[in-house]
Design an enzyme around this catalytic site. Structure first.
Site, PDB file in Angstrom:
ATOM      1  N   GLU A   1       0.779  -6.392  10.699  1.00 19.73           N
ATOM      2  CA  GLU A   1       2.083  -7.036  10.799  1.00 19.73           C
ATOM      3  C   GLU A   1       3.093  -6.013  11.313  1.00 19.73           C
ATOM      4  O   GLU A   1       3.075  -4.866  10.909  1.00 19.73           O
ATOM      5  CB  GLU A   1       2.467  -7.502   9.388  1.00 19.73           C
ATOM      6  N   PHE A   2       3.967  -6.442  12.201  1.00 19.16           N
ATOM      7  CA  PHE A   2       4.930  -5.498  12.788  1.00 19.16           C
ATOM      8  C   PHE A   2       6.379  -5.851  12.457  1.00 19.16           C
ATOM      9  O   PHE A   2       7.298  -5.357  13.106  1.00 19.16           O
ATOM     10  CB  PHE A   2       4.741  -5.442  14.307  1.00 19.16           C
ATOM     11  N   LEU A   3       6.591  -6.719  11.460  1.00 24.68           N
ATOM     12  CA  LEU A   3       7.963  -7.160  11.198  1.00 24.68           C
ATOM     13  C   LEU A   3       8.830  -6.030  10.659  1.00 24.68           C
ATOM     14  O   LEU A   3       8.344  -5.112   9.990  1.00 24.68           O
ATOM     15  CB  LEU A   3       7.982  -8.346  10.230  1.00 24.68           C
TER      16      LEU A   3
ATOM     17  N   GLY B   1      13.959   5.904   6.726  1.00 23.24           N
ATOM     18  CA  GLY B   1      13.539   5.806   5.331  1.00 23.24           C
ATOM     19  C   GLY B   1      12.816   4.485   5.163  1.00 23.24           C
ATOM     20  O   GLY B   1      12.245   3.962   6.124  1.00 23.24           O
TER      21      GLY B   1
ATOM     22  N   THR C   1       0.872  -1.181   0.000  1.00 18.92           N
ATOM     23  CA  THR C   1       0.000   0.000   0.000  1.00 18.92           C
ATOM     24  C   THR C   1       0.912   1.235   0.000  1.00 18.92           C
ATOM     25  O   THR C   1       1.036   1.922   1.011  1.00 18.92           O
ATOM     26  CB  THR C   1      -0.917   0.019   1.234  1.00 18.92           C
TER      27      THR C   1
ATOM     28  N   ALA D   1      19.836   8.468  17.135  1.00 14.48           N
ATOM     29  CA  ALA D   1      19.868   9.671  16.287  1.00 14.48           C
ATOM     30  C   ALA D   1      20.826   9.474  15.125  1.00 14.48           C
ATOM     31  O   ALA D   1      21.800   8.725  15.229  1.00 14.48           O
ATOM     32  CB  ALA D   1      20.291  10.867  17.118  1.00 14.48           C
TER      33      ALA D   1
ATOM     34  N   CYS E   1       8.047   1.962   4.624  1.00 14.22           N
ATOM     35  CA  CYS E   1       6.956   1.934   5.602  1.00 14.22           C
ATOM     36  C   CYS E   1       6.791   3.233   6.379  1.00 14.22           C
ATOM     37  O   CYS E   1       5.788   3.933   6.221  1.00 14.22           O
ATOM     38  CB  CYS E   1       7.171   0.777   6.573  1.00 14.22           C
TER      39      CYS E   1
ATOM     40  N   LYS F   1       5.881   6.617   4.417  1.00 17.24           N
ATOM     41  CA  LYS F   1       4.559   6.660   3.764  1.00 17.24           C
ATOM     42  C   LYS F   1       3.438   6.477   4.798  1.00 17.24           C
ATOM     43  O   LYS F   1       2.348   7.018   4.633  1.00 17.24           O
ATOM     44  CB  LYS F   1       4.461   5.646   2.626  1.00 17.24           C
TER      45      LYS F   1
ATOM     46  N   ASN G   1       3.691   2.677  13.947  1.00 17.12           N
ATOM     47  CA  ASN G   1       4.710   3.254  13.066  1.00 17.12           C
ATOM     48  C   ASN G   1       4.847   4.755  13.289  1.00 17.12           C
ATOM     49  O   ASN G   1       5.955   5.304  13.248  1.00 17.12           O
ATOM     50  CB  ASN G   1       4.388   2.942  11.596  1.00 17.12           C
TER      51      ASN G   1
HETATM   52  C1  UGA Z   1       9.083  -0.567  10.309  1.00 21.23           C
HETATM   53  C2  UGA Z   1       8.590  -0.919  11.728  1.00 21.23           C
HETATM   54  O1  UGA Z   1       9.692  -0.911  12.625  1.00 21.23           O
HETATM   55  C3  UGA Z   1       7.944  -2.311  11.734  1.00 21.23           C
HETATM   56  O2  UGA Z   1       7.431  -2.598  13.023  1.00 21.23           O
HETATM   57  C4  UGA Z   1       6.819  -2.331  10.708  1.00 21.23           C
HETATM   58  O3  UGA Z   1       6.228  -3.617  10.631  1.00 21.23           O
HETATM   59  C5  UGA Z   1       7.375  -1.953   9.348  1.00 21.23           C
HETATM   60  O4  UGA Z   1       7.988  -0.646   9.409  1.00 21.23           O
HETATM   61  C6  UGA Z   1       6.234  -1.946   8.364  1.00 21.23           C
HETATM   62  O5  UGA Z   1       5.362  -1.069   8.469  1.00 21.23           O
HETATM   63  O6  UGA Z   1       6.140  -2.864   7.534  1.00 21.23           O
HETATM   64  P1  UGA Z   1      11.230  -1.227   8.836  1.00 21.23           P
HETATM   65  O7  UGA Z   1      10.812  -0.079   7.975  1.00 21.23           O
HETATM   66  O8  UGA Z   1      11.520  -2.538   8.210  1.00 21.23           O
HETATM   67  O9  UGA Z   1      10.090  -1.504   9.960  1.00 21.23           O
HETATM   68  O10 UGA Z   1      12.563  -0.824   9.590  1.00 21.23           O
HETATM   69  P2  UGA Z   1      12.932  -0.137  10.975  1.00 21.23           P
HETATM   70  O11 UGA Z   1      13.860  -1.013  11.694  1.00 21.23           O
HETATM   71  O12 UGA Z   1      11.744   0.323  11.701  1.00 21.23           O
HETATM   72  O13 UGA Z   1      13.757   1.142  10.464  1.00 21.23           O
HETATM   73  C7  UGA Z   1      13.114   2.182   9.735  1.00 21.23           C
HETATM   74  C8  UGA Z   1      14.078   3.329   9.545  1.00 21.23           C
HETATM   75  O14 UGA Z   1      14.282   3.995  10.779  1.00 21.23           O
HETATM   76  C9  UGA Z   1      15.468   2.926   9.044  1.00 21.23           C
HETATM   77  O15 UGA Z   1      15.853   3.833   8.015  1.00 21.23           O
HETATM   78  C10 UGA Z   1      16.345   3.055  10.261  1.00 21.23           C
HETATM   79  O16 UGA Z   1      17.660   3.382   9.934  1.00 21.23           O
HETATM   80  C11 UGA Z   1      15.672   4.214  11.008  1.00 21.23           C
HETATM   81  N1  UGA Z   1      15.912   4.210  12.478  1.00 21.23           N
HETATM   82  C12 UGA Z   1      15.441   3.201  13.250  1.00 21.23           C
HETATM   83  C13 UGA Z   1      16.602   5.259  13.049  1.00 21.23           C
HETATM   84  O17 UGA Z   1      17.016   6.213  12.343  1.00 21.23           O
HETATM   85  N2  UGA Z   1      16.818   5.268  14.404  1.00 21.23           N
HETATM   86  C14 UGA Z   1      16.360   4.260  15.203  1.00 21.23           C
HETATM   87  O18 UGA Z   1      16.589   4.324  16.434  1.00 21.23           O
HETATM   88  C15 UGA Z   1      15.659   3.200  14.610  1.00 21.23           C
END
Ligand code: UGA
Length: 454
Positions: free
Chosen positions: A154-156, A263, A88, A258, A266, A269, A214
């Site tokens: 889903e929260f993966l 990006g 989506t 930080a 997920c 958007k 999210n």
């Molecule tokens: C995220 C959510 O964490 C999941 O729970 C959710 O299921 C998923 O979106 C989704 O909607 O499908 P994801 O996008 O795979 O998961 O990755 P994250 O580990 O959440 O990281 C997202 C971004 O945040 C990355 O660019 C990461 O570098 C950044 N980030 C994460 C930070 O800049 N600082 C942090 O402390 C954690």
């Protein structure tokens, strides 16, 4: 007899879900409209990088418990439960979610639902989507009264998809009947037995749980990045700040890291879709803070570019810059809305010669940004560089020996956009280290044991 389950949409979410359901002993049929993807999956190959998934998939393809098809008729015939796992994405012409793939999936599946079954949405959607899809299902499914819709967000996380799916923090199901709850308890029986919380809600709440989670995560990251800006102005250290506030049990240490910001496919958007929905509902103020969250996040990228300019004496024109990392996060080859590539592209547009290296995301990066130059290793990318920028925190980069770049780079400047390298180690090797929200010199480096918090 085990439940027979179909999984419609075979991206990160769908393939992982399908393979993990097979691991739990269910008979699974994965479906996608992309015949190439299905052929690859049917041969046991995962068309993207996700640690542990290829093993799980090939194991269950081999046992026959996991099969793939492009036929909705076959899926309709096969399944007691049908999971909707299609993407989506953000609409091309606005902030809202593009629900076209979900609507197409329901439209294609419905005419083949001839016996009692449960359709379960897993895609991230604006609240109220399930209600509309349920109406379409009952209008078009021959077994209309016997087809029910539930929502199971889903929260993966990418890069940890298998572990997150097998052992999630919680399972949330939004249902309209006891029968639906019973079926979903059966699907998740092994996890419930393992003590994983199983939370039953109405459908609207289940849709909102995902969006809210999210949005909260994005807010946490942007909060810490705003603090990083304050740290830079005051000489404070955001890594020590993160460690110290994270030890407050009410705040918690995770997801406070930080740096260059979030990006991927997920978080960006999803917060925009929530803003768009709040606008549509006439409650814009309920999500207005997310504009700041988004704005702070995007400004990390311009901040990083500004830091590169500063390091290069006011302009990057004609300077060589090494970019370490292209994926939006480590352990993934996903480059959707990748902060690293966004920075690399901006630097190139400002006249820098940019060389990008990523351990696995090169092919996807090349497709998304074909005009950037790509290298086969960190050392190759660093050849003649006036600045080395660390923009995706792969373990390989943490392990990089600064001394190994002696005589390779033109100047020893390392800009750590992920605050994940050891400043002392680089400084000891004669490098000028700059992080985001970190002190300029070694004398204020923290002695904390702050670690990655994603
Ligand atoms: C995220 C959510 O964490 C999941 O729970 C959710 O299921 C998923 O979106 C989704 O909607 O499908 P994801 O996008 O795979 O998961 O990755 P994250 O580990 O959440 O990281 C997202 C971004 O945040 C990355 O660019 C990461 O570098 C950044 N980030 C994460 C930070 O800049 N600082 C942090 O402390 C954690």
């Amino acid at each position: 007899m085990p439940l027979r389950v179909t999984v419609i949409g075979t991206g990160y979410l769908g393939v992982t879900h399908a393979a993990c359901l097979a691991e739990f002993g269910l008979d699974v049929l994965g479906l996608d409209v992309d015949a190439g993807k299905i052929a690859s999956l049917a041969s046991g190959a995962v068309p993207f990088h996700e640690p542990g998934l290829a093993d799980l998939l090939s194991r269950h393809v081999a046992t026959g418990r996991l099969r793939f098809t492009t036929s909705f008729a076959e899926a309709g015939e096969f399944g007691d439960v049908h999971y909707l796992c299609v993407g989506t994405p953000q609409r091309w012409n606005g902030l809202g979610a593009d629900l076209r793939y979900l609507e197409d999936a329901v439209e294609s599946l419905a005419p083949h639902l001839r016996v009692q079954c449960l359709v379960v949405g897993k895609s991230t959607v604006p609240v109220g989507t399930a209600e509309r899809l349920a109406a379409r299902l009952s209008a078009h499914a021959p077994a209309n009264g016997d087809v029910e819709l539930a929502w199971n967000p889903e929260f993966l996380r990418e890069g940890k998809a298998v572990a997150d799916t097998l052992r999630p923090d919680r399972i949330v199901v939004g249902v309209r009947s006891e029968i639906a709850e019973k079926v979903l308890r059966e699907v998740h029986a092994a996890q419930i037995d393992d003590g994983i919380p199983f939370i039953v809600t109405d459908v609207a709440t289940a849709e909102l749980v995902k969006v809210a989670a999210n949005a909260f995560l994005a807010t946490k990251v942007s909060f810490m990045n705003a603090m990083a800006d304050l740290c830079e102005e005051t000489g404070a250290d955001v890594a020590a700040l993160q460690d110290a506030i994270g030890r407050d049990g009410r705040i918690g240490p995770r997801y406070l890291h930080a740096g260059l910001g979030f990006g991927g496919g997920c978080l960006p958007k999803d917060i925009r879709a929530l803003m768009a929905q709040a606008d549509e509902l006439g409650v814009s103020q309920a999500a207005a803070f997310l504009r700041e969250v988004d704005g702070i996040n995007m400004s990390r990228r311009t901040r990083m570019v500004a830091l590169a300019r500063e390091t290069c004496g006011g302009t990057v024109l004609g300077r060589r810059i090494a970019v370490l990392g292209a994926a939006f996060k480590p352990d993934s080859d996903d480059v959707r809305d990748s902060p690293a590539l966004s920075v690399a592209a901006q630097l190139q547009l400002q006249g820098a010669t940019v060389s990008v290296y990523d351990p696995v995301a090169r092919a996807n990066a090349e497709r998304a940004f074909p005009s950037l130059h790509y290298s086969g290793s960190a050392v190759e990318a660093a050849e003649g560089a006036h600045a080395v920028m660390h923009l995706t925190e792969w373990e390989e980069f943490r392990q990089l020996d600064p001394a190994g770049l002696d005589g390779v780079v033109a100047r020893k400047f390392i800009l750590d956009g992920r605050n994940a390298l050891d400043p002392d180690r680089w400084r000891r090797a004669g490098w000028t280290y700059r992080g985001l929200g970190r002190p300029l010199t070694a004398d204020r480096s923290p002695t904390s044991n702050a670690t990655s918090t994603a």
